[in-house]
Design an enzyme around this catalytic site. Structure first.
Site, short mmCIF file in Angstrom:
data_model
loop_
_atom_site.label_atom_id
_atom_site.label_comp_id
_atom_site.label_asym_id
_atom_site.label_seq_id
_atom_site.Cartn_x
_atom_site.Cartn_y
_atom_site.Cartn_z
N ILE A 49 0.95 -1.28 0.06
CA ILE A 49 0.05 -0.03 0.01
C ILE A 49 0.93 1.32 -0.01
O ILE A 49 0.75 2.29 -0.78
CB ILE A 49 -1.05 0.00 1.21
N VAL A 102 9.70 5.83 12.90
CA VAL A 102 9.12 6.94 13.30
C VAL A 102 8.94 6.85 14.66
O VAL A 102 8.10 5.93 15.14
CB VAL A 102 8.03 7.28 12.21
N GLY A 135 -0.05 -1.49 7.69
CA GLY A 135 -0.91 -2.79 7.51
C GLY A 135 -2.47 -2.44 7.77
O GLY A 135 -2.64 -1.25 8.05
N ARG A 136 -2.98 -3.60 7.94
CA ARG A 136 -4.69 -3.22 8.21
C ARG A 136 -4.90 -4.48 9.18
O ARG A 136 -4.39 -5.30 9.63
CB ARG A 136 -5.40 -3.72 6.82
N HIS A 308 3.62 -13.46 -31.08
CA HIS A 308 4.97 -12.68 -31.08
C HIS A 308 4.63 -11.34 -31.87
O HIS A 308 4.00 -11.46 -32.93
CB HIS A 308 6.22 -13.18 -31.81
#
Length: 326
Positions: A49, A102, A135-136, A308
């Site tokens: 994400i 962070v 994340g989720r 091709h």
């Protein structure tokens, strides 16, 4: 009700330390609704994400700094397949910081002050917006599940069996809330299985190949086993790779930065997994997924005539690498 299906999805995770109640600190939801393009954007998290939206904002003109706590980005993918994405990100982004953490955020006027630890130093910087992509989490709170027999795992996802049925026989769960890989097409397949079982059929979610696509530039897609998973599970495999620098179609539109890769069972030649990094990889992975669902061998792919010049030829050429005649 007689039967119910839980299809309530997941939510973007927002650590309390970052939750300032300020719309300038965004999740992926807010990042898709923003009305102006930030000059300086910090992306926290180098998963799919964070990388996808980082590329979007970089293309729109933002100076993107990406921070990842691990020592690599797109940790779920094989490093050799992720390499072209990393190379392009280093050109498109202002900076990528690995092994960076962070520690704090604060509102300062119309900007966000961010404190982080990187390269043995403590840094404080100002950004116009921050995207938190770490994340989720399952949307399982406040549903009243405590009034049912439904069981949750340690992360809060609903436990289901191969019929998508929970521990409460009258309740089924599909999609993100049921855990596993959090992808819409996986949810769609699970929904069909749940409905068919409710209608009296005996259908199971078992040995189903779910492709994954990361919509970066270039795209990254895979199905079946990754090389890292094969090593972890002790599965025997051979690797065949075809560089797009040898693809006429990739040469013709100047996207030779791709690679097609196959993992093959050395005893049976069955395809164990396919990974593709390159322009349009999300479309190309469909052939690999179909081949794996049908139990194809590398020889089946190698002997199939591909038009091709096309990028689809890279799958045939990759399979031919195994036999020494690409």
């Amino acid at each position: 009700y007689d039967k119910a299906i839980l299809a309530v999805g997941s939510l973007a995770a927002m650590p309390k330390a970052f939750d300032l109640g300020n719309p300038r600190v965004m999740t992926s939801t807010g990042a898709l609704e923003v009305e102006d393009i930030p000059e300086n954007l910090l992306v926290v998290g180098g998963g799919y994400i964070g990388m996808e939206l980082g590329f979007v904002y970089a293309a729109l003109g933002s100076k993107v700094t990406l921070v990842e706590a691990l020592d690599n980005i797109l940790a779920g993918a094989d490093p050799d397949l992720a390499r072209p994405v990393v190379t392009n990100a280093k050109k498109s982004f202002k900076e990528i910081r690995l092994k960076a953490k962070v520690t704090k955020m604060a509102t300062v006027g119309k900007q966000i002050k961010v404190a982080m630890e990187f390269d043995g130093k403590k840094i404080e910087e100002l950004y116009d917006r921050v995207l938190v992509a770490v994340g989720r989490v399952p949307n399982s709170a406040d549903l009243g599940l405590q009034n049912t027999k439904v069981e949750l795992d340690e992360k809060g996802f609903v436990k289901v069996n191969h019929h998508q049925q929970t521990a409460d026989p009258s309740i089924y769960a599909i999609g993100d809330i049921a855990g596993g890989i959090l992808l819409a097409h996986k949810a769609h397949k699970e929904a069909r299985i749940a409905i068919e079982n409710i209608n009296g059929d005996d259908v199971v979610f078992e040995n189903i190949i779910i492709p994954a696509v990361v919509f970066t530039d270039p795209e990254l897609a895979w199905c079946g086993l990754t090389e890292a998973e094969a090593k972890e599970k002790g599965v025997k495999y051979e690797v065949a790779k075809f560089p797009w620098s040898a693809s006429g179609r990739a040469l013709s539109f100047d996207r030779t930065d791709g690679v097609t890769k196959m993992l093959i069972d050395p005893d049976t030649d069955r395809i164990l997994g396919v990974g593709i990094c390159g322009a349009g990889a999300g479309e190309l992975i469909a052939e690999a997924t179909l081949g794996m669902e049908m139990g194809a061998t590398a020889e089946d792919i190698a002997l199939t005539v591909h038009a091709h010049p096309t990028l689809s030829e890279t799958l045939m050429e990759c399979a031919e690498v195994l036999y020494g005649h690409a």
